[in-house]
Write a protein that holds these residues in place. Structure first.
Motif, PDB file in Angstrom:
ATOM      1  N   ARG A   3       0.916  -0.837  -0.160  1.00 28.30           N
ATOM      2  CA  ARG A   3      -0.105  -0.442  -0.079  1.00 28.30           C
ATOM      3  C   ARG A   3       1.028   1.345  -0.429  1.00 28.30           C
ATOM      4  N   ASP A   4       2.486   1.238   0.141  1.00 29.58           N
ATOM      5  CA  ASP A   4       2.785   2.067   0.326  1.00 29.58           C
ATOM      6  C   ASP A   4       3.457   2.724  -0.797  1.00 29.58           C
ATOM      7  N   PRO A   5       3.275   3.880  -1.485  1.00 29.27           N
ATOM      8  CA  PRO A   5       3.628   4.188  -3.209  1.00 29.27           C
ATOM      9  C   PRO A   5       5.451   3.909  -3.532  1.00 29.27           C
ATOM     10  N   LEU A   6       5.837   4.516  -2.462  1.00 30.64           N
ATOM     11  CA  LEU A   6       7.275   4.556  -2.165  1.00 30.64           C
ATOM     12  C   LEU A   6       8.160   2.509  -2.297  1.00 30.64           C
ATOM     13  N   LEU A   7       7.646   2.017  -1.974  1.00 31.42           N
ATOM     14  CA  LEU A   7       8.257   0.735  -2.240  1.00 31.42           C
ATOM     15  C   LEU A   7       6.751  -0.168  -3.103  1.00 31.42           C
ATOM     16  N   ALA A   8       5.834  -0.161  -3.374  1.00 27.98           N
ATOM     17  CA  ALA A   8       5.320  -1.153  -4.530  1.00 27.98           C
ATOM     18  C   ALA A   8       6.000  -1.051  -5.569  1.00 27.98           C
ATOM     19  N   PRO A   9       6.143  -2.137  -6.097  1.00 30.93           N
ATOM     20  CA  PRO A   9       5.223  -3.436  -5.298  1.00 30.93           C
ATOM     21  C   PRO A   9       6.434  -3.962  -4.949  1.00 30.93           C
ATOM     22  N   VAL A  10       5.937  -4.797  -4.692  1.00 36.83           N
ATOM     23  CA  VAL A  10       6.827  -5.977  -2.580  1.00 36.83           C
ATOM     24  C   VAL A  10       7.064  -7.020  -3.684  1.00 36.83           C
ATOM     25  N   GLN A  11       7.667  -7.620  -3.602  1.00 34.80           N
ATOM     26  CA  GLN A  11       7.999  -8.994  -4.020  1.00 34.80           C
ATOM     27  C   GLN A  11       8.343 -10.122  -2.584  1.00 34.80           C
ATOM     28  N   GLY A  12       7.880 -11.125  -2.461  1.00 36.15           N
ATOM     29  CA  GLY A  12       7.821 -11.535  -0.766  1.00 36.15           C
ATOM     30  C   GLY A  12       8.953 -12.881  -0.799  1.00 36.15           C
ATOM     31  N   VAL A  13      10.002 -13.642  -0.197  1.00 31.60           N
ATOM     32  CA  VAL A  13      10.281 -14.118   0.089  1.00 31.60           C
ATOM     33  C   VAL A  13      11.043 -14.413   1.358  1.00 31.60           C
ATOM     34  N   PHE A  14      10.572 -16.154   1.647  1.00 33.84           N
ATOM     35  CA  PHE A  14      10.165 -16.434   2.228  1.00 33.84           C
ATOM     36  C   PHE A  14      11.703 -17.813   3.067  1.00 33.84           C
ATOM     37  N   ALA A  15      11.868 -17.346   3.535  1.00 36.93           N
ATOM     38  CA  ALA A  15      13.650 -18.124   3.680  1.00 36.93           C
ATOM     39  C   ALA A  15      13.448 -18.588   4.942  1.00 36.93           C
ATOM     40  N   ALA A  16      13.976 -19.599   5.122  1.00 39.65           N
ATOM     41  CA  ALA A  16      14.047 -21.135   6.682  1.00 39.65           C
ATOM     42  C   ALA A  16      15.281 -22.407   6.240  1.00 39.65           C
TER      43      ALA A  16
END
Length: 231
Positions: free
Chosen positions: A181-194
């Motif tokens: 929702r933050d125009p300064l960040l979007a689009p934000v991709q996700g990485v799930f690391a474990a």
């Protein structure tokens, strides 16, 4: 948070369908809009749930449902996917509301915190051209472990776990919904690391467009070179 103990049946309709027959269950309605259905067993995992953003409405049962003993129906609709959770309430045994306040978030154990530090120092493990923006990037619901940028300069939110399960994917999903929702960040991709990612968590992450990365703790610490091993 609203806690309701009720005799109810539950139906989920959407990308998959599921039915829970009539029984006494704990219904949790959280301030973020999520609804969870618990039994008195099965550890911490709900039997079924609806994740935010969603809306709930109370629907009057029809004549056949009244004859079957249904007093009211809770309809919980997922705003993005259109999935629906229907709770047919037969009898309410307990209904209470509690103000929990702002949660400070999970305090990570030593290994998990060390994984975050090592990955931040070796951010190229995620891919060529990745760069670190900062660790513990704060959102309205808590800090995401790492905010990075990929080789094209796009924002990447990284959630790190020692053992990755469905709860971790749900946590990252909530962060991504806010950050996008933050125009300064979007689009934000996700990485799930474990270090280890459970199959169900990997399936859920992939379904939500989240990339999974398995971390080699010893390699990050410089104790093991996977490229030099014979097997």
């Amino acid at each position: 948070m609203r806690l309701v103990v009720a005799r109810c049946s539950v139906d989920y309709a959407g990308r998959l369908s599921a039915h829970l027959p009539l029984a006494t269950r704990l219904l949790m309605l959280k301030s973020d809009g999520s609804v969870l259905v618990h039994s008195d067993g099965g550890s911490y995992k709900p039997l079924n749930w609806m994740s935010p953003p969603c809306t709930m409405s109370v629907v009057e049962p029809d004549a056949d449902q009244v004859d079957a003993g249904v007093a009211e129906i809770w309809r919980v609709s997922q705003s993005k996917t259109g999935d629906v959770l229907l709770l047919s309430i037969h009898e309410v045994l307990h209904d209470s509301e509690h103000e929990l306040g702002v949660d400070p978030g999970l305090q990570k154990d030593g290994v998990e915190a060390h994984l975050q530090k090592l990955l931040a120092e070796q951010i190229d493990v995620l891919g060529d051209g990745y760069s670190l923006v900062r660790r513990e990037y704060m959102t309205a619901i808590g800090p995401v472990d790492i905010l990075a940028r990929d080789h094209q300069g796009a924002s990447v939110a990284v959630e790190i776990k020692r053992r990755g399960d469905i709860d971790g994917v749900e946590q990252l999903t909530r962060y991504l919904e806010l950050m996008n929702r933050d125009p300064l960040l979007a689009p934000v991709q996700g990485v799930f690391a474990a270090q280890e990612i459970k199959p169900q968590a990997r399936t859920l992450a992939i379904d939500r467009g989240i990339r999974c990365v398995t971390l080699d703790y010893d390699a990050l610490r410089g104790l093991d070179d996977s490229h030099s091993r014979l097997f």
